[in-house]
Design a protein around this motif. Structure first.
Motif, PDB file in Angstrom:
ATOM      1  N   ALA A  47       3.823  -9.909   5.733  1.00 44.30           N
ATOM      2  CA  ALA A  47       3.967  -8.456   5.863  1.00 44.30           C
ATOM      3  C   ALA A  47       2.705  -7.729   5.411  1.00 44.30           C
ATOM      4  O   ALA A  47       2.104  -8.105   4.403  1.00 44.30           O
ATOM      5  CB  ALA A  47       5.158  -7.977   5.040  1.00 44.30           C
ATOM      6  N   PRO A  48       2.310  -6.689   6.117  1.00 41.41           N
ATOM      7  CA  PRO A  48       1.049  -6.027   5.813  1.00 41.41           C
ATOM      8  C   PRO A  48       0.967  -5.445   4.406  1.00 41.41           C
ATOM      9  O   PRO A  48       1.893  -4.779   3.954  1.00 41.41           O
ATOM     10  CB  PRO A  48       0.955  -4.910   6.846  1.00 41.41           C
ATOM     11  N   THR A  49      -0.135  -5.684   3.738  1.00 40.01           N
ATOM     12  CA  THR A  49      -0.570  -5.109   2.442  1.00 40.01           C
ATOM     13  C   THR A  49       0.269  -5.528   1.239  1.00 40.01           C
ATOM     14  O   THR A  49       0.009  -5.063   0.128  1.00 40.01           O
ATOM     15  CB  THR A  49      -0.614  -3.545   2.461  1.00 40.01           C
ATOM     16  N   ALA A  51       0.835  -1.209   0.000  1.00 40.51           N
ATOM     17  CA  ALA A  51       0.000   0.000   0.000  1.00 40.51           C
ATOM     18  C   ALA A  51       0.867   1.254   0.000  1.00 40.51           C
ATOM     19  O   ALA A  51       0.512   2.259  -0.602  1.00 40.51           O
ATOM     20  CB  ALA A  51      -0.928  -0.006   1.213  1.00 40.51           C
ATOM     21  N   THR A  52       2.002   1.199   0.691  1.00 36.88           N
ATOM     22  CA  THR A  52       2.922   2.340   0.724  1.00 36.88           C
ATOM     23  C   THR A  52       4.346   1.851   0.484  1.00 36.88           C
ATOM     24  O   THR A  52       4.662   0.685   0.729  1.00 36.88           O
ATOM     25  CB  THR A  52       2.904   3.053   2.098  1.00 36.88           C
ATOM     26  N   GLU A  53       5.199   2.752   0.037  1.00 40.49           N
ATOM     27  CA  GLU A  53       6.606   2.420  -0.160  1.00 40.49           C
ATOM     28  C   GLU A  53       7.239   1.962   1.153  1.00 40.49           C
ATOM     29  O   GLU A  53       8.063   1.038   1.173  1.00 40.49           O
ATOM     30  CB  GLU A  53       7.327   3.655  -0.711  1.00 40.49           C
ATOM     31  N   ARG A  54       6.874   2.609   2.263  1.00 36.71           N
ATOM     32  CA  ARG A  54       7.389   2.215   3.580  1.00 36.71           C
ATOM     33  C   ARG A  54       7.164   0.748   3.869  1.00 36.71           C
ATOM     34  O   ARG A  54       8.049   0.054   4.370  1.00 36.71           O
ATOM     35  CB  ARG A  54       6.677   3.005   4.689  1.00 36.71           C
ATOM     36  N   TRP A  55       5.946   0.263   3.611  1.00 32.81           N
ATOM     37  CA  TRP A  55       5.654  -1.125   3.946  1.00 32.81           C
ATOM     38  C   TRP A  55       6.298  -2.096   2.961  1.00 32.81           C
ATOM     39  O   TRP A  55       6.671  -3.210   3.329  1.00 32.81           O
ATOM     40  CB  TRP A  55       4.148  -1.352   4.094  1.00 32.81           C
ATOM     41  N   TYR A  88      -5.074  -6.928  12.055  1.00 28.63           N
ATOM     42  CA  TYR A  88      -3.628  -7.170  12.111  1.00 28.63           C
ATOM     43  C   TYR A  88      -3.253  -7.673  13.503  1.00 28.63           C
ATOM     44  O   TYR A  88      -3.890  -7.321  14.497  1.00 28.63           O
ATOM     45  CB  TYR A  88      -2.828  -5.900  11.780  1.00 28.63           C
ATOM     46  N   GLU A 141       9.718  -2.409   4.419  1.00 26.99           N
ATOM     47  CA  GLU A 141       9.785  -3.259   5.619  1.00 26.99           C
ATOM     48  C   GLU A 141       9.840  -4.731   5.214  1.00 26.99           C
ATOM     49  O   GLU A 141      10.637  -5.511   5.744  1.00 26.99           O
ATOM     50  CB  GLU A 141       8.564  -3.026   6.519  1.00 26.99           C
ATOM     51  N   SER A 192       0.427  -9.891   9.169  1.00 26.36           N
ATOM     52  CA  SER A 192      -0.815  -9.790   8.394  1.00 26.36           C
ATOM     53  C   SER A 192      -1.446 -11.160   8.198  1.00 26.36           C
ATOM     54  O   SER A 192      -2.571 -11.261   7.737  1.00 26.36           O
ATOM     55  CB  SER A 192      -0.532  -9.160   7.030  1.00 26.36           C
ATOM     56  N   PRO A 219       7.655  -8.548  10.094  1.00 25.06           N
ATOM     57  CA  PRO A 219       8.091  -7.395   9.288  1.00 25.06           C
ATOM     58  C   PRO A 219       7.489  -6.075   9.784  1.00 25.06           C
ATOM     59  O   PRO A 219       6.273  -5.924   9.829  1.00 25.06           O
ATOM     60  CB  PRO A 219       7.565  -7.722   7.883  1.00 25.06           C
ATOM     61  N   VAL A 254      14.140   0.809  -5.304  1.00 21.90           N
ATOM     62  CA  VAL A 254      12.747   1.168  -5.077  1.00 21.90           C
ATOM     63  C   VAL A 254      12.117   1.493  -6.428  1.00 21.90           C
ATOM     64  O   VAL A 254      12.758   2.127  -7.268  1.00 21.90           O
ATOM     65  CB  VAL A 254      12.692   2.387  -4.139  1.00 21.90           C
ATOM     66  N   ARG A 272      13.264  -5.538   3.588  1.00 22.80           N
ATOM     67  CA  ARG A 272      14.372  -5.650   4.553  1.00 22.80           C
ATOM     68  C   ARG A 272      14.322  -6.980   5.298  1.00 22.80           C
ATOM     69  O   ARG A 272      15.327  -7.632   5.497  1.00 22.80           O
ATOM     70  CB  ARG A 272      14.315  -4.500   5.572  1.00 22.80           C
ATOM     71  N   ARG A 304      -5.367   3.798  -5.356  1.00 24.24           N
ATOM     72  CA  ARG A 304      -5.032   2.402  -5.121  1.00 24.24           C
ATOM     73  C   ARG A 304      -5.044   2.031  -3.635  1.00 24.24           C
ATOM     74  O   ARG A 304      -4.809   0.883  -3.266  1.00 24.24           O
ATOM     75  CB  ARG A 304      -3.669   2.074  -5.747  1.00 24.24           C
ATOM     76  N   ASP A 358       0.634  -4.024 -10.278  1.00 23.21           N
ATOM     77  CA  ASP A 358      -0.609  -3.538  -9.672  1.00 23.21           C
ATOM     78  C   ASP A 358      -0.624  -2.020  -9.463  1.00 23.21           C
ATOM     79  O   ASP A 358      -1.535  -1.488  -8.827  1.00 23.21           O
ATOM     80  CB  ASP A 358      -0.907  -4.275  -8.355  1.00 23.21           C
ATOM     81  N   GLY A 359       0.378  -1.321  -9.996  1.00 24.55           N
ATOM     82  CA  GLY A 359       0.378   0.135  -9.920  1.00 24.55           C
ATOM     83  C   GLY A 359       0.657   0.690  -8.541  1.00 24.55           C
ATOM     84  O   GLY A 359       0.547   1.891  -8.306  1.00 24.55           O
TER      85      GLY A 359
END
Lengths: 296, 296, 296, 296
Positions: free
Chosen positions: A99-101, A28-32, B243, A35, B203, B198, A59, A38, C268, A67-68
């Protein structure tokens, strides 16, 4: 030869063949995505003692992912395809599925060699998993507590190269380390390579073999600055710290490009005296990257 | 019972015994201690498929480290002491020894159980390693290209607990995930616990067993929001994402404190509807953490 | 019109002319270029109450900077060229000259409008400053305690546009905010635009005018979700939070491209219900960005 | 006197009185509190050319904030209370009110001097703002598009001290800069101080006055390493770079504690040769911080 006043030794980096797969993690986000990336690439510096060599390639924005959504490309490497398949199964199953999303896509969809990692991980869905077509890929949707985890059915892998390298010699530790940081940062924007060591930097350059029979590799004594008085250290007097950048890549071109970008960046940091490379008289590998050729 | 309007279910988290070691990584800068810590704790979410469970406990300042440098405390966990010893040897040897400017100290110097990890890693020095006393600790100094790597001779380990947990139910995915982030952040400032998944978040909550005989764990179907039409999902209508935070800790007190801090933080995020916990009718573990007791 | 199931309202963003300068900050490392950039662009959300509108345009590698070092492009905006000249002088003098290892280059070397900011800041050298030619630019070298600070003699500026915008309507606060984060992240990779508000996001959308005569702008009451019972809020029932992204850019094309990338990314994120834009019946500005045209 | 082999010069830092306010910014996540804090404290290095001196004091957990959410304490400083009131009004109104999910609380609720900043910013609510009691504080709730912004009615301020400092002399730029980074990091965990320059570090140490009549301060020529051949530089031959840390604090004790922590941390970085401090024969300020006393 010199760059920005820094001497480039006329030598070569010695590297060896490895098998590697690229996985594109979106979230959902670049941060996740980061995570998950890593976690999935940790404990992955060297096949000498890690279950794989792994790292973040770069990145990527939504315009480069199926999936855009924002994503991170990682690469996982092993000496043989069998180990690589195991690494993919466990690293994706334990660090990306969890990992989430996230979703996991093959980053080498056109590779001939393919592993059905997604097809194996689908069983976590306990019978409720469903095959689907999404964005031109065959995927499995595995129901999770936070929605469905999407993973491509199969992941491509190729013959790659491990152990591309160069060494940064500095007036002191902080100069050499900052140059290493800058080199890794420059390489991190390129396609086709990873720098699998912690933060991309190796502090423990090694030689093949040891006086201890049970060790395949030991510290590179000739470059150990604390062994000057022992007469073992062959470094010039003004060098007091050396860091190595190790690069794995999909091709000779990718590694050459990364070496060039990294060396050029390192040579702009004050306090850098010389750039060289590690080779082992052919004991380690069959690929050679001469610095003067790479930097042309 | 409710916190800030969020219902706390009257249930308990089920956890199980594990062996764990704390390692204190120091470095020239906090950034480099973190790089080493991330590498050393990666691929470490669950012993189901990872070689260890591992995570960052917390960042520590120079006033809490033997050498007065900034540091990061990590914890590595395995089901038995033998596997834990192997994990320490490979994770410290491959991910901390190799990381720039780091040193590795036992974070449990008073533990009865001890592994001579430093004594084993010293061989990398190829005969030039030296034993020394530093800051009241027995260490080995291993010559590297950038100076000496200092590692304590032995590392302590203790009986700990894995699988402390709570679940965050949200109106939607982003609300639940932000609450999870906030909970992990609150726990990251405490002593004695890690959240090994993570970014600290799970999740893929699971149940014990599966319709597939070869699987020990599979997705927690009763909480899968995409299985509503299948009649399998038992979640309330307004919940659309869940979560889980999984916590390993050195003691019941440490885990209870972390659960309390994490739940309190999560309940301050808008869009959170309910907090519950995962248990498995005693099939997983012997430790129980009742939410209403933990939150007293 | 909808994207990924999110309705795109048939309306337009209203924007206004502004003057803007791009400054390219280079440093020994990307980290330090970012530190200088953040300081130099802070307290810079809106000319209503800040001395300038300012933001980070994007991070650039050594291949895009005059001195081959890593860099960050920032943009500084004011309503007139006189204020912009003042902003450049003080922000570069106080936040870039003072920052470790930085140099400051004009990011619009071909612009007709030019300020001699470097020539004015050179006096800090107390007579020891020296003019020089470097990488095809005329610069001043000002001696500092850590070496010379290099600043280009003159900085270009152009007529730009401020107030490009779109609004993200979410099921709840965390969904809308995560979508805003993702939109800002997508825009941060593009050339020619900044999102000057904190983290790129505006929580305090406003209307022109107020019941208080002394206020030029006040909260956008029609979109305030806590004013539903007052009968003032006109939002649909299912929307409970709205965030705005404000974009300044060098041209209509740059802003259109950024709006498109940001909206596509936001759509998204789960929990987003609708995208709209802010306009003020022409009271604010002369530029219009119709969403359906921008997204073509 | 020396620390870890680094000479500590027997001199003192000269500092001057200033007025300062602490603001506690809370938000849904620590990340968003930090975004608001960075925006609100930017363009705030020195009152010579910035509208205020400002910086992040430290990150605080929910147990230290009125609303139990994660927070960041910032400090804003001006030479007089009137300017400080203006700074608070514009920085909170433009950079915190506008930031997603934030609230603003007085970080000095017991101070005698008080500004009614919240009472003035409430007008943005266009008549829909409401006074309330929350967590023992009198606040204003201002309706926004994403919910209500909560701001305390009045903010306390005190007499503080600006310009506490020390200088780090290094063998080269990267050693000195890394030590500066480590010093700032150590100070960032303490209460009562900020380091207002970019990333906490000053590269442009100055002397009072200049050969140019219109300049109040100019480069510290005696410490400029590029002026050796001019015979102006008085630094020892082995020093090639000097960075300064400037500290503002609420009291002599706070600044002394920060200087001690910062110097101790800096002296652990390889390549640091000497620590000294800046003073101006009483031309700048009335407060003196002798290094040997501070480090006792």
């Amino acid at each position: 030869m010199d760059i920005n006043g820094v001497q480039i030794e006329d030598t070569f980096a010695e590297a060896f063949p490895i098998k590697m797969a690229r996985v594109q993690i979106t979230a959902a986000t670049e941060r996740w995505a980061l995570e998950a990336a890593r976690e999935a690439t940790g404990f992955g510096t060297s096949v000498i003692g890690c279950p794989a060599e792994a790292g973040i390639e770069r990145v990527v924005g939504g315009e480069e992912t199926p999936d855009g959504r924002p994503g991170v490309n990682i690469m996982i490497c092993n000496m043989g395809y069998k180990n690589l398949e195991t690494s993919l199964l466990f690293r994706l199953g334990q660090c990306v599925l969890t990992a989430p999303t996230t979703a996991a896509w093959s980053g080498m969809p056109d590779a001939e060699k393919k592993f059905d990692t997604g097809k194996k991980l689908k069983f976590f869905g306990d019978g409720y998993e469903k095959q689907a077509q999404m964005y031109g890929r065959t995927v499995w949707k595995i129901p999770l507590m936070s929605g469905d985890f999407v993973i491509e059915e199969s992941f491509g892998a190729v013959d790659g190269i491990a152990g591309g390298n160069f060494l940064i010699m500095g007036q002191n530790q902080m100069a050499a380390l900052t140059a290493a940081e800058v080199a890794v940062n420059a390489i991190s924007k390129l396609k086709g390579t990873i720098t699998p060591f912690p933060g991309g930097v190796v502090s423990s350059g090694s030689k093949v073999g040891s006086k201890y029979k049970f060790l395949k590799a030991s510290t590179n004594t000739a470059f150990c600055t604390s062994l000057r008085e022992d007469g073992v250290c062959t470094l010039a007097e003004d060098v007091s710290a050396v860091y190595e950048i190790v690069i794995n890549g999909v091709s000779k071109e990718a590694i050459s490009t990364a070496m060039k970008a990294g060396i050029n960046a390192a040579c702009r940091v004050p306090g850098i005296l010389k750039i060289t490379a590690a080779n082992y008289e052919g004991k380690l590998g069959t690929h050679q990257f001469p610095l003067h050729v790479v930097l042309e």
